[in-house]
Motif scaffolding. Structure first.
Motif, PDB file in Angstrom:
ATOM      1  N   LEU A  14     -44.060  15.418   8.538  1.00  0.00           N
ATOM      2  CA  LEU A  14     -45.268  14.528   7.934  1.00  0.00           C
ATOM      3  C   LEU A  14     -44.668  14.112   6.658  1.00  0.00           C
ATOM      4  CD1 LEU A  14     -47.837  13.115   7.908  1.00  0.00           C
ATOM      5  CD2 LEU A  14     -48.861  15.063   6.899  1.00  0.00           C
ATOM      6  N   GLY A  15     -44.125  14.895   5.904  1.00  0.00           N
ATOM      7  CA  GLY A  15     -43.665  14.325   4.329  1.00  0.00           C
ATOM      8  C   GLY A  15     -42.390  13.243   4.471  1.00  0.00           C
ATOM      9  N   ASP A  16     -41.544  13.589   5.657  1.00  0.00           N
ATOM     10  CA  ASP A  16     -40.367  12.756   5.643  1.00  0.00           C
ATOM     11  C   ASP A  16     -40.837  11.425   6.123  1.00  0.00           C
ATOM     12  OD1 ASP A  16     -38.757  14.641   4.801  1.00  0.00           O
ATOM     13  OD2 ASP A  16     -38.263  15.270   6.860  1.00  0.00           O
ATOM     14  N   ARG A  60     -53.505   6.131  10.031  1.00  0.00           N
ATOM     15  CA  ARG A  60     -53.056   4.849  10.477  1.00  0.00           C
ATOM     16  C   ARG A  60     -51.274   5.063  10.945  1.00  0.00           C
ATOM     17  NH1 ARG A  60     -56.868   1.247  11.435  1.00  0.00           N
ATOM     18  NH2 ARG A  60     -58.790   1.386  10.200  1.00  0.00           N
ATOM     19  N   VAL A  61     -50.943   5.902   9.887  1.00  0.00           N
ATOM     20  CA  VAL A  61     -49.267   5.930  10.056  1.00  0.00           C
ATOM     21  C   VAL A  61     -48.818   6.756  11.106  1.00  0.00           C
ATOM     22  CG1 VAL A  61     -47.379   7.090   8.908  1.00  0.00           C
ATOM     23  CG2 VAL A  61     -48.823   5.284   7.997  1.00  0.00           C
ATOM     24  N   LEU A  62     -49.817   8.020  11.422  1.00  0.00           N
ATOM     25  CA  LEU A  62     -49.702   8.857  12.282  1.00  0.00           C
ATOM     26  C   LEU A  62     -49.950   8.228  13.803  1.00  0.00           C
ATOM     27  CD1 LEU A  62     -50.942  12.107  10.582  1.00  0.00           C
ATOM     28  CD2 LEU A  62     -48.673  11.783  11.263  1.00  0.00           C
ATOM     29  N   PHE A  66     -47.175   8.174  16.738  1.00  0.00           N
ATOM     30  CA  PHE A  66     -47.544   8.735  18.062  1.00  0.00           C
ATOM     31  C   PHE A  66     -47.943   8.308  19.202  1.00  0.00           C
ATOM     32  CE2 PHE A  66     -47.303  12.596  15.061  1.00  0.00           C
ATOM     33  CZ  PHE A  66     -46.822  13.405  15.970  1.00  0.00           C
ATOM     34  N   GLN A  67     -48.116   6.691  18.939  1.00  0.00           N
ATOM     35  CA  GLN A  67     -48.583   5.826  19.764  1.00  0.00           C
ATOM     36  C   GLN A  67     -50.044   6.113  20.272  1.00  0.00           C
ATOM     37  OE1 GLN A  67     -45.869   4.321  22.624  1.00  0.00           O
ATOM     38  NE2 GLN A  67     -43.951   4.253  21.099  1.00  0.00           N
ATOM     39  N   TYR A  68     -51.021   6.829  19.330  1.00  0.00           N
ATOM     40  CA  TYR A  68     -52.322   7.240  19.923  1.00  0.00           C
ATOM     41  C   TYR A  68     -53.021   6.223  19.045  1.00  0.00           C
ATOM     42  CZ  TYR A  68     -50.482  11.768  21.158  1.00  0.00           C
ATOM     43  OH  TYR A  68     -49.511  12.817  21.802  1.00  0.00           O
TER      44      TYR A  68
END
Length: 570
Positions: A14-16, A60-62, A66-68
């Protein structure tokens, strides 16, 4: 957005990822990692709580990575039955809520859709493929509290209690003496029931035994919501426990009984008025919940239009006369009268009330509980009250001609008398008094004003949206003198309002003040002329018009306006 198969999901630090998106610096990451190590929180939670990245940005970034999908639960139409397909224990453990049925599985909102073990367990439990979606955790938890509402816990306790009970071995007296809730499932079941009722602001609890099940219903904003339990024998245990709490006879099951007790729920003092009634499969119980810790509402918070409130305050401060508050049962008449008494309650004024029952306790006010069994009727209390040198007298209800006549004579001899009457609108009150057999000269000489009221449901602020008028809506609106080009709102339904579209209620009012013309019509006993003149009174605004005003302001819906209008026509 199509979900990638589980085995193709890429692992990510996550940090990266946040550094790559230039949302986080290396120094901030190290600070968050240190916070994570110290508190044991997840890294994402540490980052948002430190204020380095906004929660929505992070999700939103995640979701993009992950395309979820990222779903705003406040705007999502929820299906309670679908949500409850996942047991509450697992829903809370995995911070998950079932949102929709997809072609090949279920769309599930999760606080952490990257938890592959949680997804595997959910697929095993639900026996379908899971399509995860990112959601805000605080919204998800709010939905779980709203939808499940301790129902699984209550059913579990009820099952435990039913397993313990046999036809001959239940001793409620022994249970009443037990202070250990682990030894008394009925106590825990009642505790959960009251906590649920207080949480959703229910006004009444109904316990209704049937042949093979127990039906529990809570009245919220005037409408009943129900839960059915299959443990039939639980009903008698609940009723017996409630009777003991109310000081009633637990051996008497053939006649209705009334009682009262006080409990503390979620740091609130709740007065409970209990009524039992024998029915086919046991005893039905209805409990009215009165939150004593909430305090008495003030007139300014009841929803009265300013013009009506100012005139009403002026009228109740006059030295003598009769003021009636009218409306059907459950229309808020008592609340209005208590608010008026709170305003009038000064050291210089002696106030006596005759009530059945006393709902709220007021300091400095002499409140008398009517008891017809010993001959303490409204009329008896009123006669005695007038010998106690009162300035203001409140009569809970004018039920008969004797009470009405004494109240009217009291208002003629220098007392301000407040009371209620069951009529549809303000202009019907005088005719009702005449129909009760009260002399017309008493009514015309004493009646100062009539305040008619109803309660309308307020739109939920979280899910209100523009309302498209149907042709029937336009017809109704034209009949009420409304404009079809006005933008009205409707509640879509969300977890905040339990998918009803409404949250809370507000009073609507019409105030009719006695003018010389109206008094003259009463003296001639011309009720038709009285009604015609009432409508033409300069400050008179009907209940339907008041409701329509609130709909124009977006406070309530047109459906509520039409419901009020239809009830008045009846």
């Amino acid at each position: 957005m199509e979900l990638q198969p589980l085995q193709q999901r890429k692992k990510v630090r996550l940090g990266d990822l946040l550094i790559e998106k230039q949302l986080l610096t290396e120094a901030q990451l190290q600070t968050a990692l240190a916070e994570q190590k110290k508190t044991g929180k997840k890294l994402g939670r540490a980052i948002t709580e430190l204020g380095f990245v906004d929660e929505d940005q992070l999700l939103r970034v995640l979701a993009d990575y992950f395309q979820y999908p990222f779903i705003d639960l406040l705007r999502f139409k929820l299906n309670n039955a679908l949500i409850q397909s996942l047991p509450e224990t697992q829903a809370r453990r995995y911070r998950s809520v079932v949102l929709a049925v997809e072609q090949n599985g279920l769309l599930v909102g999760m606080a952490d859709p990257t938890d592959l073990m949680a997804i595997d367990d959910l697929q095993r439990i639900l026996k379908k493929d899971i399509y995860p979606a990112f959601v805000r955790e605080h919204e998800l938890l709010s939905i779980l509290d709203s939808v499940y509402r301790r129902q699984e816990q209550m059913a579990s306790i009820a099952g435990e209690l039913a397993g313990e009970l046999k036809d001959s071995d239940f001793d409620i007296r022994e249970m009443a003496q037990s202070s250990d809730s682990n030894e008394a499932p009925v106590v825990r079941l009642l505790q959960n029931l009251f906590e649920d009722a207080v949480q959703i602001k229910a006004s009444d609890i109904h316990i209704e035994p049937e042949e093979n099940q127990l039906r529990i219903r809570l009245r919220v904003d005037g409408e009943l919501q129900e839960q059915v339990m299959n443990e039939k024998r639980v009903a008698s245990a609940l009723v017996s426990r409630l009777k003991i709490m109310s000081g009633l006879d637990i051996s008497e099951k053939r006649i209705p009984q009334d009682g009262r007790f006080n409990i503390r729920v979620q740091n609130k003092s709740i007065d409970v008025r209990l009524s039992t009634m024998p029915v086919q499969f046991g005893e039905s119980v209805v409990m009215r919940l009165l939150d004593q810790s909430a305090g008495i509402l003030e007139l300014t918070s009841l929803g009265m239009p300013d013009a009506v409130r100012q005139r009403f305050e002026y009228l109740i401060h006059r030295p003598h006369g009769l003021i009636l508050v009218t409306g059907p049962t459950g229309s808020g008449k008592t609340t209005t009268l208590y608010a008026a008494l709170t305003l009038l309650n000064q050291p210089q004024k002696k106030i006596i009330t005759a009530e059945d029952p006393i709902e709220y306790r007021l300091p400095r006010v002499n409140q008398v509980q009517v008891n017809t069994k010993v001959g303490l009727t409204f009329a008896t209390v009123l006669r005695a009250a007038l010998r106690q040198d009162p300035d203001i007298v409140l009569v809970g209800e004018m039920r008969d001609s004797e009470t009405a006549e004494i109240g009217l004579r009291a208002s003629m001899t220098g007392h301000m008398v407040l009371s209620t009457l069951h009529t549809n609108d303000a202009m019907s009150a005088a005719a009702r008094l005449l129909d009760m057999g009260v002399d017309h000269y008493l009514v015309s000489s004493s009646l100062r004003a009539v305040l008619a009221q109803r309660l309308v449901k307020k739109l939920c602020p979280h899910c209100q949206q523009p309302h498209s008028l149907s042709e029937q809506d336009k017809t109704w609106l034209h009949a009420l003198g409304g404009d079809e080009h006005t933008q009205f709102l409707v509640g879509r339904g969300c977890h905040h309002c339990h998918n009803t579209g409404y949250s809370g209620r507000l009073g609507i009012y019409e105030l009719l003040e006695m003018s010389p013309e109206l008094i003259a019509a009463l003296r001639r006993q011309d009720t038709q002329l009285f009604a015609e003149l009432a409508v033409k009174s300069p400050h008179f605004r009907s209940l339907s018009q008041c409701a329509l005003d609130y709909a124009r302001q977006g406070i309530t819906s047109l459906d509520e306006v039409f419901r009020i209008s239809a009830s008045l026509d009846d």
